[in-house]
Design a protein around this motif. Structure first.
Motif, short mmCIF file in Angstrom:
data_model
loop_
_atom_site.label_atom_id
_atom_site.label_comp_id
_atom_site.label_asym_id
_atom_site.label_seq_id
_atom_site.Cartn_x
_atom_site.Cartn_y
_atom_site.Cartn_z
N THR A 48 0.85 -1.19 0.00
CA THR A 48 0.00 0.00 0.00
C THR A 48 0.88 1.23 0.00
OG1 THR A 48 -1.82 1.13 1.12
CG2 THR A 48 -0.16 0.12 2.52
N THR A 49 0.37 2.35 -0.49
CA THR A 49 1.15 3.58 -0.52
C THR A 49 0.29 4.78 -0.19
OG1 THR A 49 2.91 4.66 -1.82
CG2 THR A 49 0.85 4.26 -2.96
N ASP A 50 0.90 5.79 0.45
CA ASP A 50 0.22 7.05 0.77
C ASP A 50 1.20 8.19 0.54
OD1 ASP A 50 -2.44 6.69 1.58
OD2 ASP A 50 -1.81 5.92 3.51
N GLY A 69 6.92 11.58 10.96
CA GLY A 69 7.44 10.28 10.54
C GLY A 69 6.64 9.13 11.13
N ARG A 70 6.37 9.23 12.45
CA ARG A 70 5.57 8.19 13.10
C ARG A 70 4.22 8.05 12.41
NH1 ARG A 70 7.58 6.12 18.38
NH2 ARG A 70 5.58 5.07 18.34
N LYS A 71 3.59 9.21 12.16
CA LYS A 71 2.24 9.21 11.59
C LYS A 71 2.23 8.70 10.14
CE LYS A 71 -1.72 12.36 11.46
NZ LYS A 71 -2.23 13.57 12.14
N ALA A 72 3.20 9.13 9.35
CA ALA A 72 3.25 8.72 7.95
C ALA A 72 3.44 7.21 7.86
CB ALA A 72 4.39 9.44 7.22
N THR A 135 7.32 16.68 1.00
CA THR A 135 6.40 15.63 0.59
C THR A 135 6.96 14.29 1.06
OG1 THR A 135 5.85 16.95 -1.36
CG2 THR A 135 5.19 14.63 -1.40
N VAL A 136 6.09 13.51 1.65
CA VAL A 136 6.51 12.23 2.24
C VAL A 136 5.65 11.14 1.61
CG1 VAL A 136 6.78 10.94 4.39
CG2 VAL A 136 7.02 13.43 4.41
N ALA A 137 6.27 10.29 0.80
CA ALA A 137 5.56 9.19 0.14
C ALA A 137 6.02 7.89 0.79
CB ALA A 137 5.85 9.18 -1.35
N VAL A 138 5.09 7.20 1.41
CA VAL A 138 5.44 5.97 2.13
C VAL A 138 4.75 4.78 1.48
CG1 VAL A 138 5.29 4.73 4.33
CG2 VAL A 138 5.79 7.18 4.32
N THR A 139 5.51 3.73 1.26
CA THR A 139 4.94 2.47 0.79
C THR A 139 5.24 1.42 1.86
OG1 THR A 139 5.36 3.03 -1.51
CG2 THR A 139 4.99 0.70 -1.01
N ALA A 140 4.22 0.65 2.23
CA ALA A 140 4.43 -0.41 3.22
C ALA A 140 4.11 -1.77 2.60
CB ALA A 140 3.54 -0.18 4.44
N HIS A 191 -3.53 13.25 17.88
CA HIS A 191 -3.52 13.80 16.53
C HIS A 191 -2.12 13.74 15.93
CE1 HIS A 191 -4.42 16.16 13.05
NE2 HIS A 191 -3.39 16.94 13.32
N ARG A 192 -1.12 14.05 16.76
CA ARG A 192 0.25 14.08 16.25
C ARG A 192 0.78 12.68 15.96
NH1 ARG A 192 2.16 18.36 20.74
NH2 ARG A 192 1.76 20.27 19.56
N ARG A 193 0.38 11.73 16.79
CA ARG A 193 0.99 10.41 16.69
C ARG A 193 -0.04 9.34 16.97
NH1 ARG A 193 6.03 9.37 20.53
NH2 ARG A 193 6.62 11.41 19.74
N PRO A 194 -0.77 8.88 15.96
CA PRO A 194 -1.78 7.85 16.19
C PRO A 194 -1.14 6.55 16.65
CG PRO A 194 -1.39 8.16 13.84
CD PRO A 194 -0.62 9.25 14.55
N GLU A 195 -1.92 5.72 17.31
CA GLU A 195 -1.42 4.41 17.74
C GLU A 195 -2.34 3.31 17.23
OE1 GLU A 195 -0.86 4.45 21.98
OE2 GLU A 195 0.74 5.94 21.87
N PRO A 196 -2.16 2.94 15.96
CA PRO A 196 -3.03 1.90 15.40
C PRO A 196 -2.77 0.57 16.11
CG PRO A 196 -1.77 3.02 13.67
CD PRO A 196 -1.17 3.42 14.98
#
Lengths: 321, 321
Positions: A48-50, A69-72, A135-140, A191-196
């Motif tokens: 997945t990517t965002d 970074g944590r959030k992305a 711009t921060v593009a993250v793929t997991a 808000h700053r750092r979600p904890e899924p």
């Protein structure tokens, strides 16, 4: 570290960023070659990517680079978990202005690395270029551990709807920040750092979840995706949804019904899933509704039997952050 | 299609983009869920990412959206091939201004899809957000087909250096465009739409390549990465490198030694590899040099025994497009 991104140079920055990374046994070849090689034990890989941009998805005066970074990382890793998979790896594409202090991308990378560690994954590659807008593009990537992926389309009439993780906390925190406040801290932090609840995704798959997603656009909107993909209706019971007293207090202070945050706030990355009615769910899951046969021509999500009248979605082209 | 990206809206645009995609048997779950699921037959996945921004990596007056899509996909798919892997899937992160005509991202997607098809891959997911600068973040995945990955670090003294694909064509095309010309077409086209020899990567792995990379920063610079990673020197024989007559003509017209384009021009995504000296290479590979023991303290790349004096690299923070 002193100086700007421009002073450090592309190769200097890449060296600085990769030197901070940690690895896992799943990383067969890490950063530094044409591509990375990551274990995919069950012969499939989940991906997945965002893409996040400054001013739209984060503000440097509201969040540290580390938090961004944590959030992305979190929002991508949560997508992997919501398929029922275990995150394995992350890749990062980064646009940085030359005048940006070099500490910013370095602390961003620290945040991505640490969130990856929480989820069991590692950063395996990336690309850094200069540009005007951060711009921060993250793929997991992730591994399904020989289970079927849990998509959005498997909900059946009679299933229960259950959720685990936080709901509305990030939205309440954003409301606080938007009004110039920095507290209550718990909501601002959310808000700053979600904890899924990463572990809950694979666990739900193991428990027989029929459909699953993470709550990124808001509970009603994301359940709307499940309803549409499954061709079912979904009804939520508002009485089953806990609203913390402190959230009620904030709601009164800023004139917002806290149920609105809980039902429409995204970005906490709770995990919501549908299960067969006879499932025995662990304590951290709350049953908040049920799946029904479609009453109308279009599958819909209702709250206590009625449409939820307020804005239920999040259109990146329509709404402002 | 009429109107702007803003008029189409986020979900309208995503629907338009995904409706154009094609699939392959490797795609187990395509776009539309929290994440995609892609086959990774040999229990490993190869992954790479690149990020391109308008004005820096492409210009809308020089390249069509379709060409930008072909090129963005090509440079990532070439990285997969350069590990010796077969490309399987691509994910796209896209930033688009609201006032951009909706045809632009749609044609970009057509280009990405078509380049994926050339390489045997498919687009499996993505993310679209609005922003001021068109930004294209591409992640590519691939499968090694049970072979070891060919990294940059395996070159040994005595190996030959061989290349396949185009060298210097994109740089010559860029020189033409920079001076306001649109021809010779072959070079301008090479700049707009590179044609990496994808099949050559896995083929080189099968032939026993000891190190491999694609030429994205320039031949000397990219061989410098192999030399550094392998701890060897590399010497190129300029007489072994073909320079097309037309490239010589352009060089004379614009006052550039065409060997400079061939040795330092990136973006053609030729594939360069080192092989044991007794290898029998297919006709499309040209032997252009040899690997030697390091003569000095730092591994280096020479041309005809001497350092290549001109700019040998491409630092995204230093050079202007």
């Amino acid at each position: 570290m002193k100086g700007t991104v421009g002073e450090l140079g592309e190769f200097g920055l890449i060296r600085e960023l990769t030197s901070r990374l940690t690895s896992t046994p799943a990383v067969k070849i890490g950063p530094g070659d044409d591509a990375a090689v990551v274990a995919a034990p069950d012969r499939r890989v989940v991906a997945t990517t965002d893409i996040l941009i400054e001013g739209r998805h984060f503000r440097r005066d509201w969040s540290t680079a580390y938090d961004v970074g944590r959030k992305a990382a979190a929002q991508n890793l949560a997508d992997i978990a919501a398929m029922g998979a275990v995150p394995t790896a992350v890749l990062l594409g980064l646009v940085v202005p030359v005048e940006l202090p070099a500490t910013w991308p370095v602390e961003l990378m620290d945040g991505i690395r640490d969130e990856c560690q929480v989820a069991g994954a590692a950063v395996v590659g990336g690309d850094v270029v200069r540009g005007d807008t951060i711009t921060v593009a993250v793929t997991a990537l992730g591994d399904l551990r020989n289970r079927a992926a849990v998509t959005r389309s498997g909900a059946r009439a009679g299933d229960v709807v259950a959720v685990t993780g936080w709901l509305g906390w990030s939205a309440a925190g954003l409301a606080v920040l938007s009004r110039g406040f920095r507290s209550p801290r718990a909501f601002v932090e959310a808000h700053r750092r979600p904890e899924p609840p990463y572990h809950a995704g694979p666990a739900a798959a193991e428990l027989g979840a029929t459909a699953m997603t993470d709550v990124s656009d808001g509970l009603v909107a994301d359940l709307g995706h499940i309803a549409a993909a499954s061709g079912t209706d979904i009804d939520l019971r508002s009485a089953a949804i806990d609203i913390p007293a402190q959230m009620t207090d904030i709601g009164q202070a800023v004139g917002v019904d806290p149920l609105h945050w809980v039902l429409t706030g995204g970005e906490d990355h709770a995990i919501v899933a549908t299960f067969p009615p006879d499932v025995k769910l662990p304590a951290r899951w709350r049953v908040i509704g049920s799946v029904g046969s479609p009453a109308g021509r279009v599958p819909q999500v209702t709250v206590d039997g009625a449409p939820w009248e307020k804005a239920g979605g999040w259109d990146h082209f329509g709404a402002d952050t």
